[in-house]
Design a protein around this motif. Structure first.
Motif, PDB file in Angstrom:
ATOM      1  N   ALA A   1       0.822  -1.209   0.000  1.00 43.07           N
ATOM      2  CA  ALA A   1       0.000   0.000   0.000  1.00 43.07           C
ATOM      3  C   ALA A   1       0.855   1.258   0.000  1.00 43.07           C
ATOM      4  CB  ALA A   1      -0.936  -0.005   1.204  1.00 43.07           C
ATOM      5  N   ALA A   2       0.522   2.176  -0.915  1.00 42.42           N
ATOM      6  CA  ALA A   2       1.275   3.415  -1.058  1.00 42.42           C
ATOM      7  C   ALA A   2       0.507   4.583  -0.437  1.00 42.42           C
ATOM      8  CB  ALA A   2       1.548   3.697  -2.531  1.00 42.42           C
ATOM      9  N   ASP A   3       1.236   5.549   0.059  1.00 42.51           N
ATOM     10  CA  ASP A   3       0.646   6.775   0.588  1.00 42.51           C
ATOM     11  C   ASP A   3       0.595   7.784  -0.559  1.00 42.51           C
ATOM     12  OD1 ASP A   3      -0.330   8.780   2.143  1.00 42.51           O
ATOM     13  OD2 ASP A   3       1.562   9.226   3.153  1.00 42.51           O
ATOM     14  N   VAL A   4      -0.566   7.920  -1.171  1.00 41.29           N
ATOM     15  CA  VAL A   4      -0.705   8.756  -2.367  1.00 41.29           C
ATOM     16  C   VAL A   4      -1.279  10.119  -1.981  1.00 41.29           C
ATOM     17  CG1 VAL A   4      -1.779   8.971  -4.637  1.00 41.29           C
ATOM     18  CG2 VAL A   4      -1.075   6.724  -3.783  1.00 41.29           C
ATOM     19  N   VAL A   5      -0.569  11.168  -2.363  1.00 43.43           N
ATOM     20  CA  VAL A   5      -1.015  12.546  -2.136  1.00 43.43           C
ATOM     21  C   VAL A   5      -1.062  13.251  -3.486  1.00 43.43           C
ATOM     22  CG1 VAL A   5      -0.551  14.736  -0.990  1.00 43.43           C
ATOM     23  CG2 VAL A   5       0.005  12.588   0.170  1.00 43.43           C
ATOM     24  N   LEU A   6      -2.215  13.801  -3.815  1.00 39.96           N
ATOM     25  CA  LEU A   6      -2.386  14.458  -5.110  1.00 39.96           C
ATOM     26  C   LEU A   6      -1.737  15.841  -5.111  1.00 39.96           C
ATOM     27  CD1 LEU A   6      -6.127  13.517  -5.785  1.00 39.96           C
ATOM     28  CD2 LEU A   6      -4.064  12.364  -6.625  1.00 39.96           C
ATOM     29  N   ASP A   7      -1.196  16.212  -6.250  1.00 39.40           N
ATOM     30  CA  ASP A   7      -0.514  17.494  -6.416  1.00 39.40           C
ATOM     31  C   ASP A   7      -1.492  18.498  -7.015  1.00 39.40           C
ATOM     32  OD1 ASP A   7       1.128  19.614  -6.881  1.00 39.40           O
ATOM     33  OD2 ASP A   7       2.600  18.526  -8.094  1.00 39.40           O
ATOM     34  N   ALA A   8      -1.944  19.443  -6.186  1.00 40.75           N
ATOM     35  CA  ALA A   8      -2.917  20.432  -6.649  1.00 40.75           C
ATOM     36  C   ALA A   8      -2.367  21.283  -7.784  1.00 40.75           C
ATOM     37  CB  ALA A   8      -3.346  21.322  -5.490  1.00 40.75           C
ATOM     38  N   ASP A   9      -1.045  21.426  -7.886  1.00 45.54           N
ATOM     39  CA  ASP A   9      -0.444  22.234  -8.945  1.00 45.54           C
ATOM     40  C   ASP A   9      -0.502  21.548 -10.309  1.00 45.54           C
ATOM     41  OD1 ASP A   9       0.145  24.358  -7.311  1.00 45.54           O
ATOM     42  OD2 ASP A   9       2.165  23.656  -6.840  1.00 45.54           O
TER      43      ASP A   9
ATOM     44  N   VAL B   1      -5.281  14.982 -12.726  1.00 43.74           N
ATOM     45  CA  VAL B   1      -4.405  15.380 -11.629  1.00 43.74           C
ATOM     46  C   VAL B   1      -3.512  14.191 -11.330  1.00 43.74           C
ATOM     47  CG1 VAL B   1      -6.096  14.662  -9.874  1.00 43.74           C
ATOM     48  CG2 VAL B   1      -4.283  16.279  -9.268  1.00 43.74           C
ATOM     49  N   ILE B   2      -2.243  14.438 -10.989  1.00 36.64           N
ATOM     50  CA  ILE B   2      -1.331  13.345 -10.675  1.00 36.64           C
ATOM     51  C   ILE B   2      -0.745  13.527  -9.278  1.00 36.64           C
ATOM     52  CG2 ILE B   2      -0.801  13.023 -13.125  1.00 36.64           C
ATOM     53  CD1 ILE B   2       1.936  14.258 -12.616  1.00 36.64           C
ATOM     54  N   SER B   3      -0.094  12.518  -8.787  1.00 33.59           N
ATOM     55  CA  SER B   3       0.437  12.520  -7.427  1.00 33.59           C
ATOM     56  C   SER B   3       1.695  13.389  -7.315  1.00 33.59           C
ATOM     57  CB  SER B   3       0.766  11.096  -6.984  1.00 33.59           C
ATOM     58  OG  SER B   3       1.767  10.540  -7.826  1.00 33.59           O
ATOM     59  N   LYS B   4       1.930  13.853  -6.089  1.00 31.58           N
ATOM     60  CA  LYS B   4       3.138  14.651  -5.842  1.00 31.58           C
ATOM     61  C   LYS B   4       4.388  13.803  -5.991  1.00 31.58           C
ATOM     62  CE  LYS B   4       1.401  18.260  -2.762  1.00 31.58           C
ATOM     63  NZ  LYS B   4       1.551  18.918  -1.434  1.00 31.58           N
ATOM     64  N   GLN B   5       4.371  12.643  -5.360  1.00 34.54           N
ATOM     65  CA  GLN B   5       5.539  11.783  -5.362  1.00 34.54           C
ATOM     66  C   GLN B   5       5.384  10.671  -6.391  1.00 34.54           C
ATOM     67  OE1 GLN B   5       8.277  12.428  -3.543  1.00 34.54           O
ATOM     68  NE2 GLN B   5       7.264  14.247  -2.717  1.00 34.54           N
TER      69      GLN B   5
ATOM     70  N   THR C   1      10.167   7.503 -13.938  1.00 36.01           N
ATOM     71  CA  THR C   1       9.406   7.509 -12.697  1.00 36.01           C
ATOM     72  C   THR C   1       7.911   7.482 -13.005  1.00 36.01           C
ATOM     73  OG1 THR C   1      11.137   8.782 -11.593  1.00 36.01           O
ATOM     74  CG2 THR C   1       8.957   8.799 -10.574  1.00 36.01           C
ATOM     75  N   LEU C   2       7.156   6.770 -12.187  1.00 36.91           N
ATOM     76  CA  LEU C   2       5.709   6.672 -12.376  1.00 36.91           C
ATOM     77  C   LEU C   2       4.974   7.481 -11.315  1.00 36.91           C
ATOM     78  CD1 LEU C   2       5.431   2.860 -13.138  1.00 36.91           C
ATOM     79  CD2 LEU C   2       4.924   4.708 -14.747  1.00 36.91           C
ATOM     80  N   HIS C   3       3.892   8.137 -11.743  1.00 35.71           N
ATOM     81  CA  HIS C   3       3.019   8.878 -10.836  1.00 35.71           C
ATOM     82  C   HIS C   3       1.602   8.338 -10.948  1.00 35.71           C
ATOM     83  CE1 HIS C   3       5.653  12.384  -9.720  1.00 35.71           C
ATOM     84  NE2 HIS C   3       6.312  11.911 -10.767  1.00 35.71           N
ATOM     85  N   GLN C   4       0.895   8.287  -9.816  1.00 38.37           N
ATOM     86  CA  GLN C   4      -0.514   7.934  -9.848  1.00 38.37           C
ATOM     87  C   GLN C   4      -1.296   9.065 -10.510  1.00 38.37           C
ATOM     88  OE1 GLN C   4       1.374   7.736  -7.099  1.00 38.37           O
ATOM     89  NE2 GLN C   4       1.307   5.626  -6.375  1.00 38.37           N
ATOM     90  N   ALA C   5      -2.327   8.706 -11.275  1.00 39.28           N
ATOM     91  CA  ALA C   5      -3.099   9.705 -12.017  1.00 39.28           C
ATOM     92  C   ALA C   5      -4.589   9.433 -11.885  1.00 39.28           C
ATOM     93  CB  ALA C   5      -2.689   9.703 -13.487  1.00 39.28           C
TER      94      ALA C   5
END
Length: 350
Positions: free
Chosen positions: A160-168, A205-209, A319-323
């Motif tokens: 399980a990943a800690d996903v935080v969305l990037d508002a920018d 929108v995609i994840s910060k990390q 690198t992969l980002h959640q979207a």
């Protein structure tokens, strides 16, 4: 020169033929390894079933043994009562011919009293407390097994990943929650900074990390939605310009599954894969699993661990980002948010 060109092309053809041969051999090798592992796993499940069946046999046999002992005692008590009844019948027959005294009457009464006392049903008991303990142990075992299965889901939860969305990165018609764990569509164009990272033509929108190693799993609550897209993307996904180019899965930079009015479609490289077997099915949560070493992206209906689609990239190049894409309002049916869940604590499947 023509001869040299032909020789060069022939060599290149031989190289490609050799590569196809190696790929075919690799395919056979991977199939054999997968089949061998499936057999090992199947055997483990068969072993578990044998262990459980044997444990059930032992438990029920012991309970039956105790019941047989109790039934035997009951039969003995019934037989004692029957014999005394026969003796009383004889006394009744004799009394019709003779008149015995009070002494014999008292003796008979005492014998009956003693028999009733010895055959009192309340004196014969089952060890119900032990039975309740057995039931409790089997219940706990069932709860434990349920907490561990499906084992694939249990394994996913460990990633399980800690996903935080990037508002920018969010399109101006999207509202990202302060904690970055949900995104909502709005008809109103938000007053947000114009930055290169922001999508301006698609509702993404995609994840910060991002991540570039290991394995990750995340889940999104899609309940009440009629339109959404979920997936993974390289940072190089276009953010501006042609809408089609910026959509998830329409280029080589991203992979996604799309849900629209009851139908599912998987996308990558502009190629759509319709998933008709899933049409009409609704899931509360969608899980996305990615193995960087394995080069795979898998989508599942997390409620029942139902496979939706799996992509194999072979090797990821960046690198992969959640979207996420919560979709437009869809005629007033799609206002709910997409919410990222704690995938390590998802509800039990069974």
């Amino acid at each position: 020169m023509l001869l040299k060109r032909q020789q060069h092309l022939q060599r290149q053809r031989e190289v490609l033929a050799y590569r196809m041969k190696k790929l075919a051999a690799k395919q056979v090798e991977m199939t054999k390894k997968t089949d061998a592992m499936k057999e090992k796993i199947k055997k483990k499940y068969e072993d578990m079933k044998r262990v459980l069946d044997e444990d059930l046999r032992i438990t029920l046999t012991l309970m039956d043994t105790e019941l047989e002992a109790t039934e035997k005692l009951m039969e003995e008590k019934i037989e004692d009562c029957y014999h005394l009844t026969e003796e009383l019948d004889k006394e009744l027959a004799n009394r019709a011919q003779t008149d015995d005294g009070d002494v014999q009457n008292r003796e008979t009464d005492n014998r009956i009293f003693e028999m009733l006392k010895l055959t009192d049903p309340e004196l014969i008991r089952m060890d119900e407390f032990k039975h309740e303990q057995l039931l409790s142990l089997t219940t706990n075992l069932l709860l434990f097994i349920r907490s561990q299965i499906p084992v694939t889901k249990k394994l996913f939860q460990s990633y399980a990943a800690d996903v935080v969305l990037d508002a920018d990165t969010a399109h101006p018609k999207l509202i990202v929650s302060p904690g970055g764990d949900s995104v909502t569509y709005t008809d109103t164009w938000q007053d947000v900074p114009e930055v290169p990272s922001r999508f301006d033509t698609t509702l993404n929108v995609i994840s910060k990390q991002g991540f570039s190693e290991g394995r990750q799993y995340w889940e999104v609550d899609v309940s009440g939605k009629t339109y959404w897209e979920l997936g993974l993307t390289y940072p190089s996904i276009p953010r501006h310009g042609s809408e089609e180019v910026c959509w998830m899965g329409r280029g080589k930079e991203s992979w996604c599954v799309e849900y629209f009015n009851g139908s599912y479609t998987a996308w990558h490289g502009g190629v759509q894969h319709e998933l008709p077997l899933l049409d009409g099915r609704q899931f509360t949560r969608i899980g996305i699993y990615c193995s960087f070493p394995g080069g795979v992206v898998c989508f599942i209906g997390a409620d029942t661990v139902t496979p939706l689609h799996c992509f194999c990239a072979g090797t990821f190049a960046d690198t992969l980002h959640q979207a996420l894409c919560p979709g437009h309002d869809n005629y007033g049916t799609n206002w709910k948010s997409l919410k990222i869940c704690d995938a390590s604590r998802s509800p039990p499947v069974l």
